[in-house]
Structure formats: structure tokens, C-alpha cells
Design an enzyme around this catalytic site. Structure first.
Site, mmCIF file in Angstrom:
data_model
loop_
_atom_site.group_PDB
_atom_site.id
_atom_site.type_symbol
_atom_site.label_atom_id
_atom_site.label_comp_id
_atom_site.label_asym_id
_atom_site.label_seq_id
_atom_site.Cartn_x
_atom_site.Cartn_y
_atom_site.Cartn_z
ATOM 1 N N LYS A 104 0.853 -1.189 0.000
ATOM 2 C CA LYS A 104 0.000 0.000 0.000
ATOM 3 C C LYS A 104 0.881 1.228 0.000
ATOM 4 O O LYS A 104 2.039 1.176 0.428
ATOM 5 C CB LYS A 104 -0.875 0.020 1.264
ATOM 6 C CG LYS A 104 -2.139 0.825 1.097
ATOM 7 C CD LYS A 104 -3.139 0.065 0.268
ATOM 8 C CE LYS A 104 -4.468 0.740 0.158
ATOM 9 N NZ LYS A 104 -5.490 -0.193 -0.322
ATOM 10 N N ASN A 219 -16.104 6.286 -5.880
ATOM 11 C CA ASN A 219 -16.039 5.319 -6.970
ATOM 12 C C ASN A 219 -16.702 3.986 -6.596
ATOM 13 O O ASN A 219 -17.442 3.409 -7.387
ATOM 14 C CB ASN A 219 -14.562 5.115 -7.354
ATOM 15 C CG ASN A 219 -14.393 4.101 -8.456
ATOM 16 O OD1 ASN A 219 -15.220 4.026 -9.364
ATOM 17 N ND2 ASN A 219 -13.346 3.315 -8.390
ATOM 18 N N SER A 356 -7.323 -5.320 -11.401
ATOM 19 C CA SER A 356 -5.952 -4.805 -11.520
ATOM 20 C C SER A 356 -5.030 -5.929 -12.010
ATOM 21 O O SER A 356 -4.153 -5.719 -12.845
ATOM 22 C CB SER A 356 -5.428 -4.318 -10.173
ATOM 23 O OG SER A 356 -5.797 -2.978 -9.963
HETATM 24 N N1 GLU Z 1 -6.975 0.101 -3.632
HETATM 25 C C1 GLU Z 1 -7.688 -1.080 -3.986
HETATM 26 C C2 GLU Z 1 -7.797 -2.023 -2.800
HETATM 27 O O1 GLU Z 1 -7.671 -1.622 -1.677
HETATM 28 C C3 GLU Z 1 -7.133 -1.734 -5.237
HETATM 29 C C4 GLU Z 1 -5.728 -2.181 -5.155
HETATM 30 C C5 GLU Z 1 -5.174 -2.630 -6.492
HETATM 31 O O2 GLU Z 1 -5.889 -2.630 -7.463
HETATM 32 O O3 GLU Z 1 -3.997 -2.981 -6.507
HETATM 33 O O4 GLU Z 1 -8.100 -3.180 -2.945
#
Ligand code: GLU
Length: 427
Positions: A104, A219, A356
Site C-alpha cells: 500500500k 467510486n 488490476s
Molecule cells: N486500492 C484497492 C484495494 O484496496 C485496489 C488495489 C489494487 O488494485 O492494486 O483493494
């Protein structure tokens, strides 16, 4: 404050460990983030002054593959928060059987106070400082709270400039023309929708008889509200950071989205063409929304919304965590005692990272899929893993959260143990 969030996250690990036997070496590994980077990003502001922002990137565990996770721009970002979010990503990727570890990133700022030029300089400056820490086979950032495809595009572009090589697979959630995937923007909500559609029939709940309150209209929140509305659920309350609206007869979500897009605010409206009229409703705060007498509660904003303080007042029998970490472990226990079913973030919001992964695969093949293909593969993955976690929760008589952790833990332990444990070296 430091370590509070991460130790809270670790409590979920402790709980899951009561139900599954994994090697002590694996447990020891999973307690700590593998690498944490703190950077100070100097940004030339539009008025000529210089401001320095604090940024972080944490790679929690890469036993199952390169690490993966979003970057958030928010005033409350701290290293502790980013570490716990990276911990959750590790379990999320394992729970969904995505060949990634968890990571993260974040920058501490209020993005609404910066111009687009300033945001671009900040995003590029962040990549300048973390470029050696990321890469398509190392760690792959993505959008999170208050970051979007344009910001991901700047980040990918900056990384490509540094490496002197177009490298789309270094970041996901990019604009389509820069190697983004169809369906990525709606993926978190779409994935959550598939889990709801898989689980609610198990409780004999039909959409028309089911009321829903959604906290957060970004979103994820606005799209899940619309998907549920279109599937026939009665969405009676929605809110954004400023507060929300409640109409027991149900809200017209497409109208509210249209209104929010043009005015940036939430109002209980019904729109015909461009004319929007207010409908009968009550105005309520975010805290009040959480305590409504509805069938499904969807926290889709930030972490720590349902805590030891308000958990006893929650009335919804089903909670689907679309945000990361909206319920603290202290609240978990109270909700469980009340018989409230919580469907955990590491399953429910995993649609984002799943698509992703699809984007990264497409970037590496140079071959792009249709929207139907993306959504079909997402549906298969979400449905399959939801069913597997459901079976574990029944076999072990534990909550869906613990079952999701057990499921992820088995896969993580397998990867860690494959490299050798104490038993291999001492026998
Ligand atoms: N920020 C999103 C999550 O917490 C997506 C993370 C990503 O796509 O790598 O799952």
C-alpha cells in the site's frame, strides 16, 4: 497512535490462527511488513512557494508474488495506516488466489486543496522517490481513496521516463489509452455486487424485499448503490463525507449520481432529463446512517467507522465491507454477539485488485480483453472464492471474516513453507 491500526489488523490473524495449523515460521513472517519506505516529496506550488509532503510505500509480504496495492491521498495517512492496509492487501490477494503479495502507499494531504498542476507534480515527485522500490515484478501501485486513472497515468508515465522504457505493467487503474483495462473503474463495486448476489439467496433474501444503506458515494459506493438499485434492491440511504439522505420508500440512485456529478453534493432527487426535483426524505449524518434499521449496510468510505463505541447500536443484520477496515476488531465481537453477519473487506472489495491483476496480465501480453470478458472472469473469481469461504465458515463454525483469513492464510503458509521451514533444517 502508532501501531494501533496494524496491531488491530494483526488481531484478525491471531483469531484465524485459532482455526488453522500453520508453521510457526510462517506466523512469524506474517507479523511484520517486509519493507516500509518513507519519503518527503518537495512540490513547487502554483504560487511559487515550496511545500514538502510526507509519502509512504509499504511492501508487506511477497511470498506469493510481486506486491500489489493502491496509493491513497488523504489527510489522515500515516505509516501505521499504510502498513495495516498493506497487511490487508496481502490477505486479500491470497483470499482471491491472485498471484500477488500485499502493499500500500499513501501521501498525507488534502487533495481538494491542490490544483491539478500541483497534483501532477506531487504524483510524479512521489514516483521519483519510490522508483527503485516498485516495478512490474516488484510492487505495482493502483488507485485508492482520492486517487484516480489520471493520477495513475502520471505515475506510469513518470516511471517510464525514469526507466527510459514504456512500462504499463508498473501501475494499474490507468486510463484506457495508456494500457488500462475495461471494467477497472467499476471493478470494486462489481465484485462486491457479485458477492452480495452469491450470498443473499443463501438467506432467502430477494432484492425487492431488501433495504440497503450505503455509506460513501465515491467510486465504490456510488457504483454499488446503482448496481443494487438496478438489480431491484431498495436503496434507502446514501451519504458522502458531508452527510446523507434517507427515504424509506427508496432513492433513485441514477438521479442522485447525476446530481452529484454536476454539483458535487448529495441530494434526494428524482431527475427527468436535466431537471432534478427533490423527493420526500430525511437528512442524516454518516453516524446516523450506520445505525439505520435496514437489511444491508454497506460501509464504502474509510476505515474505523463501526467501533466499540457504536457497534451495539447497529441494526442491519448484514454488513458488506466495501471500504477497507470499516469495522474494528472490538466492534467485530459486539456485532458477532448480536448475530450480525459481517462479510469482510478482503473478500467483498477484492474486485478492484482482481481486475488490476487482469490489467497487469493484459499489459504483459499486449492483448486487451472486452468488457464482457473482464466482467465474466471477475464474476467467476468472486463467486468461486465466496463459495469456498462460505464452506469454511460452516465447516469451522466461524465468522465469514475468520473464514476468509483462514482461506488466505493456508495459501500464504503454503508459499512461505515451500521455501523451507525449521523442520527442513533440523531433521
Ligand atoms: N486500492 C484497492 C484495494 O484496496 C485496489 C488495489 C489494487 O488494485 O492494486 O483493494
Amino acid at each position: 497512535m502508532t501501531a494501533t491500526l496494524l496491531s488491530d489488523a494483526n488481531q484478525r490473524l491471531e483469531k484465524a490462527l485459532q482455526y488453522v495449523t500453520i508453521h510457526e515460521d510462517a506466523i512469524e513472517r506474517l507479523k511484520f511488513p517486509k519493507a516500509s519506505l518513507t519519503v518527503s516529496i518537495p512540490v513547487r506550488m502554483d504560487d511559487g512557494s515550496l511545500r514538502v509532503f510526507q509519502g509512504y510505500r509499504v511492501r508487506y509480504d511477497d511470498s506469493r508474488g510481486p506486491t500489489k496495492g493502491g496509493v491513497r491521498f488523504h489527510p489522515s495517512v500515516t505509516l501505521d495506516e499504510v502498513q495495516s492496509l498493506a497487511f490487508w492487501m496481502t490477505f486479500k490477494c491470497a483470499a482471491l488466489s491472485i498471484p500477488f503479495g500485499g502493499a500500500k502507499g499513501g501521501i498525507t494531504l488534502n487533495p481538494k486543496e491542490l490544483s491539478k498542476f500541483e497534483l501532477e507534480r506531487l504524483s510524479r515527485g512521489y514516483i521519483d522517490l519510490i522508483a527503485d522500490f516498485i516495478g512490474p515484478d516488484i510492487d505495482i501501485p493502483a488507485p485508492d481513496v482520492y486517487t484516480n486513472p489520471m493520477i495513475m497515468g502520471w505515475m506510469m508515465d513518470q516511471y517510464s521516463t525514469i526507466r527510459r522504457q514504456i512500462t504499463p505493467a508498473v501501475v494499474t487503474g490507468k486510463p484506457l489509452t495508456m494500457g488500462g483495462s475495461l471494467g477497472r473503474e467499476t471493478a470494486t463495486a462489481m465484485g462486491a455486487f457479485f458477492t452480495i448476489q452469491t450470498l443473499m439467496p443463501k438467506y432467502d433474501r430477494r432484492p425487492e424485499e431488501t433495504t440497503v444503506a450505503v455509506q460513501g458515494f465515491g467510486n465504490a459506493g456510488s457504483v454499488i448503490a446503482e448496481l443494487l438499485f438496478r438489480a431491484g434492491y431498495k436503496v434507502v440511504a446514501v451519504s458522502d463525507s458531508q452527510g446523507g439522505v434517507y427515504a424509506p420508500e427508496g432513492l433513485d440512485i441514477p438521479s442522485i449520481r447525476q446530481f452529484k456529478e454536476s454539483t458535487r453534493g448529495i441530494k434526494a432527487v428524482y431527475c427527468k432529463g436535466t431537471v432534478c426535483n427533490s423527493i420526500d426524505h430525511e437528512v442524516l449524518t454518516n453516524a446516523e446512517l450506520l445505525e439505520l434499521d435496514v437489511d444491508i449496510l454497506v460501509p464504502a468510505a474509510l476505515e474505523n467507522q463501526i467501533t466499540g463505541e457504536n457497534a451495539a447500536r447497529i441494526r442491519a443484520p448484514f454488513i458488506f465491507e466495501v471500504a477497507n477496515g470499516p469495522i474494528t476488531s472490538a466492534a467485530d465481537q459486539i456485532l458477532e454477539e448480536k448475530g450480525i453477519q459481517v462479510f469482510p473487506d478482503i473478500l467483498v472489495n477484492a474486485g478492484g485488485v482482481t481486475v488490476s491483476y487482469f490489467e497487469w496480465v493484459q499489459n504483459r501480453c499486449g492483448y486487451y480483453w472486452s468488457l464482457e470478458e473482464v466482467n465474466q472472469r471477475l464474476k467467476e473469481k468472486m463467486t468461486r472464492e465466496t463459495e469456498l469461504i462460505w464452506v469454511i465458515s460452516h465447516e469451522l463454525s466461524c465468522s465469514m471474516r475468520t473464514a476468509a483469513y483462514v482461506h488466505a492464510l493456508k495459501r500464504l503458509a503454503e508459499a512461505i513453507e515451500a521455501k523451507g521451514t525449521r523442520d527442513d533444517y533440523t531433521s
